[in-house]
Each structure stands twice: as C-alpha cells, then as structure tokens.
Design a protein around this motif. Structure first.
Motif, short mmCIF file in Angstrom:
data_model
loop_
_atom_site.label_atom_id
_atom_site.label_comp_id
_atom_site.label_asym_id
_atom_site.label_seq_id
_atom_site.Cartn_x
_atom_site.Cartn_y
_atom_site.Cartn_z
N UNK A 617 0.82 -1.20 0.00
CA UNK A 617 0.00 0.00 0.00
C UNK A 617 0.85 1.26 0.00
N UNK A 618 2.17 1.06 -0.04
CA UNK A 618 3.09 2.20 -0.02
C UNK A 618 2.81 3.12 1.17
N UNK A 619 2.58 2.50 2.32
CA UNK A 619 2.46 3.29 3.55
C UNK A 619 3.88 3.52 4.04
N UNK A 620 4.28 4.77 4.22
CA UNK A 620 5.68 5.02 4.56
C UNK A 620 6.03 4.58 5.98
N UNK A 621 7.24 4.12 6.13
CA UNK A 621 7.73 3.73 7.45
C UNK A 621 8.49 4.92 8.03
N UNK A 622 8.01 5.43 9.12
CA UNK A 622 8.62 6.65 9.66
C UNK A 622 9.85 6.35 10.51
N UNK A 623 9.78 5.30 11.25
CA UNK A 623 10.97 4.92 12.03
C UNK A 623 10.87 3.45 12.37
N UNK A 725 -4.42 -7.35 -0.39
CA UNK A 725 -4.07 -6.21 -1.23
C UNK A 725 -2.94 -6.63 -2.14
N UNK A 726 -3.13 -6.42 -3.43
CA UNK A 726 -2.12 -6.83 -4.40
C UNK A 726 -1.76 -5.64 -5.26
N UNK A 727 -0.49 -5.33 -5.28
CA UNK A 727 -0.05 -4.24 -6.16
C UNK A 727 0.41 -4.85 -7.46
N UNK A 728 -0.11 -4.35 -8.54
CA UNK A 728 0.21 -4.94 -9.83
C UNK A 728 1.02 -3.98 -10.68
N UNK A 729 1.61 -4.56 -11.71
CA UNK A 729 2.37 -3.73 -12.63
C UNK A 729 1.41 -2.93 -13.52
N UNK A 730 0.44 -3.62 -14.03
CA UNK A 730 -0.50 -2.97 -14.94
C UNK A 730 -1.84 -2.77 -14.26
#
Lengths: 898, 120
Positions: A617-623, A725-730
């Motif tokens: 989900x591209x949730x950023x890791x802060x620390x 949740x699946x992140x796909x290329x296309x």
C-alpha cells in the motif's frame, strides 16, 4: 340550501352553454311585448302608442336582457372567462415572449418538482407500516463523543423496551454474511433482528412465520427468513421453500419464512436475508438499532421523559458501561433519513432560489411587454375599465402563463425525477437514501406543482400588473417616444436584475465552496497509494481457520504464490482496509505506565497486517521497521503503530522498544472496549518495533486515529475476515483471475468475495461530497444562465428605448467606443451591486453547507472571489452583445425612426 | 308601503324576495301563466299600488326556475300567441305554504308592537 346549490350548478352550466339561451330569452321578450301590444291595441291605442307604452312598461330591453344574463350565469366567472380568452389571444400574438417565458418557467418549476418528489418519497411519505406515526427509533447517546445517533447494547435495548409508553419494541443490526449457493460463495448484506421486530412494525410474513424469542438464544436452532427478492433470485419463488436449508457462514440454516415484497428494514444497505438476533448480555457492546411502537395514548414527549429516567437509572446501576450513555428518541421516518435530511432540504432551497430567479426573469419580460402595451391599456382605461379590472386581466395572463409553464415544468420534472433519483442512488452506493427508488409523481407532488405554479404566476405577475395598470392616460395616448432625455430602465426592472444576479452569485458561491472542499478531499493525503492496487475481500470460515497456525499457513502459502506471479509487485493481507469505516477499537495497557483512569485503559484501533502489506500500500515507514518474514509465531510479539498513536501515547519519547499488553480473550474480543484496570499477567505483551505513516481509516475527511498493527501470524484475535491487497504492474483488475487461482491453490474453499481496485474504494469514499458538488454546481450554472439572460434582456430593452438618444449622441460626434463604454458601465454597475448583495447571501448559504458536507470552509475568500469574477465576466458578456448593437446604430436611421 | 322584516339588509334583496312570493302565489291561484300575465296580475292584485317595470320579473322568474320552484314550457296563449308558460312545481307549492306561514307570523308579531301604541 340545496335549492341554492341547484341554482348555482345550473348557473355554472349556463356559463359553458353560452349564448344558446340568449335566443330563447329574446323570443320570450318578444312574445311578452306582442302580448302587451295586443292588449294595448284592444284597449284602443294606436299601433305606435301601443308599442311605445309596452316598451316603457317593460323598462328597457337592454337592461332587462342584461339583468337576465347576470342571473343566468355567474357574473364573476363570466368576466374570468372573458379575461382568459383575452389572455390566450394575447399570448398567442407574441410567440417569442410566450415561448421564452414558458421555457424559463418550465425549467424552474421542473427542477422544483423533481427535488420535491424526492423529498416526498424520502421524508414526507408515511412509512408503509400500519399506524406509522407511532413508530419511533431509539438511539443511544454518548456524552463523551457527543454522538446522538449511536448504536445500543442488547441489555440497554431490553431495559428501554420496558418503558410504559411503548407497546412493543424490536432491535436490528446489519451484518454481512457469506452464503454458499450451488457451490458459489456470495457476500451479502443481512439483517439480524429480534423476534419482536416484525410485530413492532406490524409486518406479517408473506410465507411462513417470524422468529420466535427462543431462537434468539445462543445455541438455538439456526433459522433464516428470506426477503422476497432473495426468495425469487435464489429459490425461484418456490412456494415449498419453507423447511429447505441455506448454507450461511458455513452453517446450515432452515428457511422458516419469507418477508412481504415491499418490506425493507435496512437503512444503509439493501438486506437480502433476516437472521435472528443473538442475545448478548454485554452492556459494553453497542451495535443495535432499536425501533419501538408507542401506545395509542402515549406521546413522544412522554416516551422521551420515561427513557430519560431509565437511562439515568442504568447509568447509576452500571457506571462502567452506561455512565455517559443516554437515549435519544426520534420518529422512525425522520430517523431513517437523518443523514440526508439537511442535504435534501438544502437542495429544495437551492431549486427554490433557481425558481425565484426564473420568476424574476419572467417578471422582467412582462414589465418590458407592459411598457410596449401601454397604449392598449390606456385605451381600455379610457373606455372605462377600472384599475382593478386591468390588474385582474394582467394577473390572469400571468396565471395562465404560469399554468402553461407549470404543465411543461411538470413534464420536465417527472423526467428529471427519475434521472436524479437514479443518479443519487447509483452514486452513493452502497450507502443509500432510504426509499429513493420510490421517488415519483403522486398526488402530493402534483398538488405541489400546481401550488408552485400559481404562486409563481402571482409573484411574477403582481409587480408588472401594478406597474402597468396605472398608465398616465394623457401621456400614453400621445406618442412621446421621441424624448431625448436620457432615461434609464425603470427602477423596478433594474432591481429585479440586481436581485437575479445576487441570487445567482449566492448559488455559485455555494457550489464553489462545495467544489473546493471536494477537490481538497480528493487530493488530501491519504497515507497510502491506491493506484494499481487490487483489494480482495476474503472470508476465513470458522472453525477451520480458528487456530492461528491455520491462518498463518494460509497467509504464507497464498502470499508466496502471489509473489512468484509475474505482474505482481507485492501483496499483503490486512484485516481492515483504509476508508472502510475504521478498525475496531480495543483497550490495551502500556507496560510500565498506569492506565489513564482506574476504569479505562488506553484505546486504539487494532488492525492486523502481514509483512508486505505496508509495502504494497506504499504506507511510509517513519521509524523502526515493519514485520518481516523473520517474525515467526514463536518470536516475541511485535506491533507497528501509526504516527498518531506515537504522538498520542509517547509524546516525548521514542516509542520503539516500548511494550504494550493486550488482554486477549479469544471468545469475546468485543468485551474489551472499555478495559478493566491494569496489566493482567494473562495479557500478552508486544513490543513496538516501528512507526508508520497515518492512514485515513474511516473516511477522508476524518482525521487519523491512533492505530496499532499486529502481525498476522501472531495475532490471536479471531477475526474471520481479511483483505488481500495486491499491487500490480498494470491494471489491477486484470489480475483478478490470477489472484483467485493463487488463493484457491493455498486453500480450495476460501470464499473470495469482492474484487475492487483501491482507486474505486477511494472514489466511492468521496461519492457523497462529489454528488452534492455536482448537483449544486448544476443548479448554480442554471441560475447563472438565467441571470445572464435577464441582464441581456434588460440591456437590450434599454438599447431599444434609447436608440433615438444614441443616434443623437453619435450624430453629435460621440465615438462608438464611448457608446459601448456607456452601456457596459451601466451593466457593470448592476453586476457589482448584485454581487455585493449576493456575497451576503453566500455567507449565509455556506454556513448551512458546513453542516451538510464535511470539510467545507465557510466564507472562503478564494472561492467567493473566483465566483464573483466569473459572474462579473458573464455579466459583462451579457451586456456586451446588445451594447455592440447599440454602438452600430446608424444615426440617420435612429433619428428618423421612432 | 310594504312593511318587511325578513332581511334587514339590502332593499333589492328583500324586494326580490317579496316579488318571488308574489309570483308563486299568483301561479298557485291562477295556474300556469306566461310572464306578461303574471306581471299584469301582480299589478292588479296590488290594486296598482305597485308600479314596477315588467322587466324585473324575468330575472326573478329565472331564479325561481333555477331553484326548482317553477318550471317552464312553451305554449299558446288565449289569443293564439306563442308564449313561455310557467307553472308551480311540487316544491314550489310547499314553498308557498312555508312563506305564507312566515309572513303571517311576522305580521302578527309586528301587530303586537304596533297595536298598543295605536290604543294609547
């Protein structure tokens, strides 16, 4: 009395019959005179004298005839008929004006009809139950959060139901279930309801029976009632459906009844099945909607008072759960639509404003025509028509025009209703506006349209009628349009145009503000990236996946297969997807720190995620870090928290390395919403290993809450649902088939319920503000168009009146540019005044909008300024077109013509 | 001078009311009659104290017909002229009785008022 009615009816009929009886009376008079004359002749008079004497004694043929005719018809109505005929002729002679006016009115009245029919269906029509005004809904209130439409706990519901003011009460809650139909898993909305609900509402099942109280006990035989739609779609309307079984949530349920076709109890989503409510003695667990029927002799006020007393008693008896809990009573019809009431009324107000602008336009048009007709009116006045008669004639024209506009508007409105209703229903799915599908034309809507048309006619007719009906006879009968004094359009017309501009600005400002808030919402930081992500809802059937080991194995298996699939960037599991209403709130302790209060622990939303979820989900890791494959079930428990949690619980410290303790009760996770004191040796401890960015979990406009993520392979909480949740290329949706295969390979029987792209989820979450922005924007655009037309009309009129004067100016050397400037300045002045007034209205409107849509900034200077500029620009354009014509006036022609 | 008590309002209304009664009574006494005949008869009966335009009769006749107390038919007069004849209906008959009773009661009450004065 009856005699008088009989006379009245005959007189009304004579009105229609018209002149046929005239001939008969003429014959009667003639015979009368003949009889009299013969008598006179017999008495010895000469034929001439006989005739004269007879006529004298008769008293005047004309008077007699008129008196007879007055008595024969209804004199008042007769003049109305005359007026009407005249009005029809006048309208027919001016097709341009008539068409413009009818079109304008049709748009205004049509919009009102459409919105009203929706308001009627949703808010005004009584509910389809017997004695619907006796039905009320009881909400819980929470003094700490300020929520007055909260859900109630089962024991509270039972206590409330005991109030003497109620005849009966029932409770319901919406639950999603999975059914197994011919091997295919389906994810549906169902309603769990108490056995008393059908009786409370006064509903009889169409087939079979309702639930029995004993079926509410845990462990009772599993029964289900079908909705009519479900019965038709899944059982083919089979009359022998009673006794058949249906596989729900991995259990066999027996069908015991079918609900009637028109019954629908769900408010937020359309339910398909009814299951019995399961008794839950936990007063902490609020989840029910409560409906009650008042006794015939009780009032809502009495019921409210009683509930107040009961709530106070409960608060005293159970401080831990009910200390801040109260009861809020509302008529059921209002409660069902409580989330859309304001919106609908605002919409009604908005179209009312649009209609007002339309009326103003038509009034302006009529004023213009009144001036053109002043000679005709002056002649009529000179011939003896009283002022009242002239006004009545003009009003008749207005009302006729309004009726025609209303009829056209009715047609426009009915067409618009269906369009609007389906637009609203479709865009707000799955949340629904109750009963909107029943929006349509009925008696009340028709009556509304008629009333609105009449009012419209009077509104736009009165001012012009009064203005035109008192012509200065002397001046009018002379031809004096050669005046060279610069005269401006009458004050009334100018004021009307200013009013239109102000109203249009008000609506534009409202739309602008809504649009701005919608855009802000759409572009607000979400905390994750939704592009290229496919979300798949899964159901982990119990008891097969009750054990953590089984779940972990399944997750691991599915994920490794997915990772190996080309086209997949990463995949992870999570219990609660963002923008899905938020995770359940649980109580926990912080090791080494006492609880905030003796009775309450710390609270945060608890979610469960697998290792790659954050990356997917591209949730950023802060620390710190997030879960990895090294965290095994046997490793020490780890959790990841979000920034809000870090800020809230460790404001001055570094959260990494601290520990929290979670009282994990496998049987009743919901019981821990309130907490029970300090750390218990049976609690499981988890170490905080990382902090991630905040994610909007409830909706985009709500701020992030503190959230704690447990590792999916360590979480002992038996939540049976999960989202992959699946992140796909296309294009993510193309992967659906592959994902299904991978999951099925991991476990052949896990039902895959819903495939959506994350982009769709985000889009749906802003559906409400979007639809309101669209609607208000549409009406505001309409208002702007109407106002522009009004201004155009005014300036055109002014130009035509001043043709002579302009000709003189040009002949005396004025440049065309100066003429243009002169007229533009006039138009600009009107626009500026209108804008200034409109800003005031805009301030009021936006204040109302704040309560309607989250995130609206009232009095936003940028929005106000932009729409003002837009309006002035349009106004200038509307002025420019006729002004250009004026500048082209040939002085020779102008001076010559009149 | 006619003394009336029924409507303490517009004189025309009252006049129309008394005219209606006179028409009905005439028809009751003489049977079916045309408009001219009714007018003549009223004039005679009032011993020519009433001098009124014959034209006022026709609206009154129309009102009575609309209310259903009289009905009309075209017929032939004694001198073979075509005329519209009016006759009393059953409702008309009842109305005559009723109105006569009302009038007699009215005059009786008034008589009490006037009689003592005359005596003194």
């Amino acid at each position: 009395m009856m005699r008088r009615v009989r006379a009245l009816v005959l007189r009304a009929a004579a009105l229609v019959r018209g002149g046929r009886t005239d001939a008969e009376f003429a014959a009667e008079l003639d015979s009368h005179l003949q009889l009299h004359i013969s008598d006179n002749l017999r008495a010895g008079m000469t034929p001439d004298a006989a005739r004269r004497a007879a006529l004298v004694r008769l008293g005047g043929v004309t008077q007699t005839r008129e008196a007879y005719r007055d008595r024969e018809r209804l004199a008042g109505l007769d003049t109305v008929r005359q007026d009407l005929g005249y009005a029809i002729r006048v309208l027919r002679q001016n097709p341009g004006f008539t068409t413009a006016a009818i079109l304008t009115l049709a748009l205004g009245i049509g919009a009102n009809t459409a919105i009203f029919s929706i308001v009627n269906a949703v808010l005004l029509r009584p509910l389809p139950f017997p004695d619907p005004d006796r039905l009320v809904m009881i909400f819980a209130t929470n003094a700490t959060t300020g929520n007055i439409t909260d859900v109630a706990s089962h024991p509270d519901y039972l206590d409330w139901a005991r109030a003497a003011a109620f005849e009966r009460a029932g409770a319901l809650v919406s639950r999603n279930v999975t059914i197994d139909h011919h091997g295919e898993a389906e994810y549906l909305s169902a309603l769990r309801m108490s056995a008393s609900l059908f009786d409370t509402l006064g509903v009889q099942p169409a087939l079979g029976r309702g639930f029995r109280p004993e079926e509410e006990q845990p462990g009772a035989p599993k029964v289900v009632i079908l909705t009519d739609a479900f019965w038709n779609s899944h059982f083919g309307g089979d009359a022998g459906v009673l006794g058949r079984t249906l596989r729900i949530d991995e259990d066999e349920y027996t069908v015991v009844g079918v609900a009637p076709p028109t019954f629908r109890a769900g408010i937020r989503a359309q339910e398909q099945l009814y299951l019995p409510l399961v008794v839950d003695p936990n007063r902490n667990h609020g989840f029910l909607q409560v409906v009650a029927r008042l006794r015939r002799e009780s009032t809502i006020g009495q019921a409210r008072a009683e509930l107040g007393v009961i709530a106070a008693q409960l608060a005293a008896a159970y401080p831990r759960s009910n200390a801040n809990v109260g009861a809020n009573l509302m008529p059921l019809v209002d409660a069902m639509a409580v989330h859309v009431r304001t919106a609908l009324f605002v919409l009604l107000g908005v179209v009312g404003v649009v209609l007002l602008i339309a009326c103003t336009n038509v009034a302006s048009l009529m004023l213009a025509r009144g001036t053109a007709r002043r000679r005709e009116l002056a002649v009529r006045a000179a011939l003896g028509a009283g002022r009242l008669r002239l006004i009545r004639q003009l009003l008749t024209e207005s009302v006729l025009l309004a009726s025609l506009g209303g009829a056209a508007g009715f047609a426009v409105g009915s067409w618009l209703t269906h369009g609007l209703a389906s637009l609203l229903a479709h865009n707000l799915r799955p949340a629904t506006i109750p009963r909107i599908e029943t929006a349509g034309i009925d008696g009340r809507v028709l009556a509304f349209t008629v009333l609105v048309s009449l009012l419209t006619g009077i509104i736009f007719g009165v001012a012009p009628a009064l203005a035109s009906a008192s012509p200065d006879l002397n001046r009018m009968l002379r031809d004096d349009s050669r005046s060279t004094t610069p005269h401006r359009a009458p004050l009334l017309r100018r004021s009307l145009v200013v009013l239109e501009i102000a109203l249009a600005l008000m609506l534009l400002a409202g739309a602008g503000v809504l649009l701005k808030s919608f855009v802000a919402l759409r572009t607000a930081p979400r905390g994750f990236e939704s592009d290229h992500v496919l979300a798949v809802d899964l159901w982990l059937p119990q008891p097969r996946f009750a054990a953590l080991a089984d779940r972990s194995r399944f997750y691991g298996d599915a994920l490794s297969r997915l990772r190996a699939t080309p086209g997949v960037v990463s995949a992870g599991f999570v219990a609660d997807l963002p923008l899905n209403g938020g995770s359940d709130s649980l109580a926990f302790h912080i090791v080494g720190r006492p609880d905030p209060t003796p009775t309450q622990s710390f609270q945060a939303g608890f979610n469960i995620a697998s290792a790659d979820y954050f990356r997917t989900m591209r949730i950023p890791v802060r620390s710190g870090r997030v879960f990895t494959d090294d965290d095994r079930p046997e490793s020490p428990g780890v959790v990841v928290i979000n920034e809000t949690a870090a800020r809230q619980f460790w404001p001055n410290d570094w959260p990494i390395g601290h520990q929290i303790a979670l009282p994990l009760d496998r049987d009743q996770p919901e019981a821990h919403e309130r907490g029970s004191g300090n750390t218990n040796p049976n609690d499981t401890t988890f170490t905080v290993i990382g902090v991630v960015g905040d994610v909007r979990d409830i909706r985009l406009s709500s701020p992030a809450r503190p959230e704690v993520y447990l590792d999916s392979i360590q979480a002992e909480l038996p939540w049976p649902w999960a989202v992959l949740a699946v992140r796909s290329v296309g294009n993510p949706e193309l992967l659906a088939g592959t994902v299904r295969d991978c999951v099925r390979s991991a476990d052949a029987n896990v039902p895959l319920l819903r495939f959506t792209s994350m982009d769709d989820v985000v889009s749906k979450s802003v559906a409400e503000p979007r639809i309101y922005a669209i609607l208000l924007g549409g009406f505001a655009a309409l208002a702007l168009l109407l106002a522009a037309i009004g201004l155009y009309g005014l300036v055109s009129y002014a130009v035509s009146q001043r043709t002579h004067e302009i000709g003189v100016r040009v002949a005396l050397g004025a440049a065309r540019r100066e003429i243009l400037g002169l007229l533009l300045a006039q138009g600009l002045r009107l626009a500026l005044v209108g804008t200034a007034i409109g800003i005031l209205g805009a301030v009021a409107l936006t204040r109302v909008l704040v309560s309607l849509v989250n995130g609206v900034q009232p009095n936003d200077p940028v929005a106000f300024a932009s729409v003002s500029i837009l309006l002035i620009g349009v106004a200038l354009a509307a002025t420019y077109l006729p002004a250009r014509r004026a500048a082209r006036v040939d002085p020779v022609v102008a001076l010559r013509c009149e | 001078m006619l003394i009336w008590v029924r409507h303490m309002s517009d004189k025309t209304d009252v006049w129309q009311g008394t005219l209606a009664l006179m028409i009905l009574k005439t028809l009751e006494a003489l049977g079916p009659l045309h408009g001219y005949g009714i007018a003549r008869r009223i004039e005679q009966t009032s011993a020519n104290h009433l001098v009124v335009n014959y034209g006022t009769l026709y609206p009154a006749l129309l009102k009575l017909e609309q209310e259903g107390y009289i009905a009309s038919d075209w017929g032939v007069s004694d001198h073979n002229r075509k005329a519209k004849f009016y006759r009393l209906t059953r409702a008309g008959r009842r109305q005559v009785e009723r109105e006569i009773r009302d009038w007699e009661r009215t005059t009786e009450i008034l008589a009490r008022f006037l009689a003592p004065r005359r005596q003194s």
